[in-house]
Every structure is written in C-alpha cells, then in structure tokens.
Design a protein around this motif. Structure first.
Motif: not given
Length: 331
Positions: A31-35, A294-312
């Motif tokens: 649910a956290a991933v989908s949210n 490649l993994i250097k931290d433990v973000p929340s799912c929301k932080e991770l998805v937003e980061r991936l989107e922004r970086e891309a």
C-alpha cells in the motif's frame, strides 16, 4: 511527470512497478508503494492459503485507494501450491492486475483473460516473451541477468536484452534487473521500456518489513555481493552472497555435481524468512539483485519514488541539452 502507455494502462502516476518479493510484499508495504504513485505488488505465495490472500487483499485495500497487483510465481516445488485457488481468490476480491512468472502459466493466463484482467509476465529471454505474447499476455516484464531471483539460463544483460525487446516485441514491456535509481529509469525508457521494475531497491525502504539489519547490510554492500545458486540444476537464482549461499555453490561445484536433495537443507524457504524477521543475513539464502551496489540509504517509499522520478526527469532534460543544431555547431 513522465507518462508512458503503461502508466495509463496500469493507472499509475510514475512508471515504476515494485517487485513481488517473497516474505516481503505484505499489505502495509504494498500500500505504501501504491500510495507513492508506483504499482505495489502483493506476493500470493507469501500467504499460506488462498483464503489468507483474500484477507491480505482486503487489508491492502483499506490502506490504499490506488491500484495494486498480485504476483503468482510458478516454480519447481516439493509441495505444489494451489495456484488456481490463489488466482480465484484474488479475482473474486476484485484484483485486476496480475504478475505471473515461472513455468507454464498458460492455465492462469486463460483464467485471468476470461476475467478481463491485465497480465504482466516476467521473461528472461526474447523467445519466452514472444511465447507469452502469443498466449495473450498484455505486458511483458523483461528481466536481465542482473535481476534478483531467477534470471534464466541465457546470461544476457539488460542492456542487450531490452534493446532486443524493442526490436522484436509488439507489446509494451517493463525493464527489470539492475535498476535502482533515476539513471536506470531513464535508461530503461531510452531502451524502449514503458516502466521500470525493482524489488531490491524497494526492499531497502522504511516501510519494507525486512529487519533494519538487512537494510543496513544492503546499504553497505557492493555490486560484488551477490551470487548465483542452482546453476548446475539449470534453475539459476541470484541471491545475497553469504556463508549459506557460498556453501550451496561449493556443493554444486563438487566433482559429479549435486542433486537438489544435497542442498535442500540450506535453501529452505523458512530460513530465508528468518533472515528478514531476525535481521541475521547469515540465517539463510535471500534474494538480492546486483543493484545492491547502487543503494546508499533507506528512504520512505514516497521519498524513493519521488527521487527516482525527479532524477529521471533531470537526466532526460540533460540529454536534450546534448543536441546541437547543425547551424550552431563548430565545424
């Protein structure tokens, strides 16, 4: 926003699908991933029975109003699970997105198609993807050699496999294997994929049920810290490199090879479950992709998805700046 044909079909904001991970993909995590705007995937066989899967689906739906799917993986097993029962339970609970993987999913595909479901099938070769498309799969997930779990036996990396998919496949496809950051997402889109798929990166998030020790272990690891087991049994699986997986490899390399019974006590699924529950990375074998490097931290799912989107997005815009008009170029 990055919009692709599959963000529309799957009704997700960001072109990212979370891998269905055994002993990890439980309701609150999914649910956290989908949210967060990606597509969360429950793993059917993490639940002990089809009825337990029904309960998990209901729990997930209480936690998110966004789309999520269910993974059903068909692999060699001592006690064959009730695959049809899991599929029926999920469909009756209203799930309409399914990820299938493994051997002979034909009966499941037929059942899902008869219930107007969207089917994603994981493939490790172009020939398998073509066969799945012929059987009516809607979306193909192309898994390169870098992926966690089962990469097939052809040993073709994602860079070539995804480019071949662009040449050969008419149906939309997902890029899987070795992707854990915005560079990977941008590269996947450039190679013709419409969505990126990652399990290991989501494993190392705040909402992941894996013990914090395991998340810390991933953060401290490099791309050298995975290994393939079951190679000699022609059922290769990429797992984290620890004393248990190394013992499996050593047994397989003995003169005359090994039978599954020789290593069964080492690869028992319950031991892998204990890894995530107790935080002991040596408690059993556990899946991990080479993207651990490649993994250097433990973000929340929301932080991770937003980061991936922004970086891309930044990378895609940066690539546009490399284009030079011929009239402006210095000759």
């Amino acid at each position: 926003m990055i919009e692709t044909p599959l963000t529309k079909i799957l009704n997700i904001r960001v072109p990212i699908v979370q891998g269905g991970m055994h002993w990890v993909s439980y309701p609150s995590f999914v649910a956290a991933v989908s949210n967060a705007g990606a597509l969360g995937i429950l793993t059917a066989l993490t639940q002990p029975t089809p009825d337990a899967l029904r309960i998990a689906i209901r729990e997930t739906r209480k936690l998110t109003d966004k789309p999520f799917g269910v993974n059903i993986t068909i692999l060699p097993s001592i006690d064959t699970p009730d695959y049809a029962g899991y599929a029926k339970a999920a469909v009756e609970e209203g799930v309409r997105i399914f990820e299938t993987a493994g051997n002979n999913p034909g009966p499941l595909i037929t059942y899902f198609k008869s219930n107007d479901c969207i089917i994603i099938h994981k493939c490790t070769s172009i020939r398998h993807a073509q066969s799945a498309a012929w059987h009516g799969v809607d979306i193909l997930s192309i898994d390169g050699f870098e992926c966690a779990g089962h990469p097939g036996e052809d040993d073709i990396g994602g860079l070539v496999l995804l480019a071949r998919a662009a040449q050969e496949l008419k149906k939309p496809y997902i890029a899987s294997g070795g992707i854990a950051d915005g560079r990977g997402l941008a590269a996947a889109l450039a190679l013709g994929a419409a969505v990126m798929h990652t399990g290991t990166r989501f494993l190392c998030t705040v909402e992941s049920p894996a013990h914090q020790n395991i998340k810390d272990k991933i953060v401290s690891s490099t791309e050298q810290d995975t290994v393939h087991i079951f190679r000699t049994l022609h059922n290769s699986s990429r797992v984290f490199k620890n004393s248990v997986s190394q013992e499996v490899v050593d047994i397989e390399r003995r003169p005359g090879g090994a039978k599954f019974s020789d290593i069964q006590h080492l690869v028992d699924g319950q031991k892998g479950k204990k890894v995530y529950e107790t935080g002991d990375p040596e408690a059993g074998v556990w899946s991990a992709g080479s993207c651990v490097g490649l993994i250097k931290d433990v973000p929340s799912c929301k932080e991770l998805v937003e980061r991936l989107e922004r970086e891309a997005e930044d990378i895609i815009e940066g690539l546009e700046k490399l284009r030079v008009r011929r009239t402006d170029a210095k000759l």
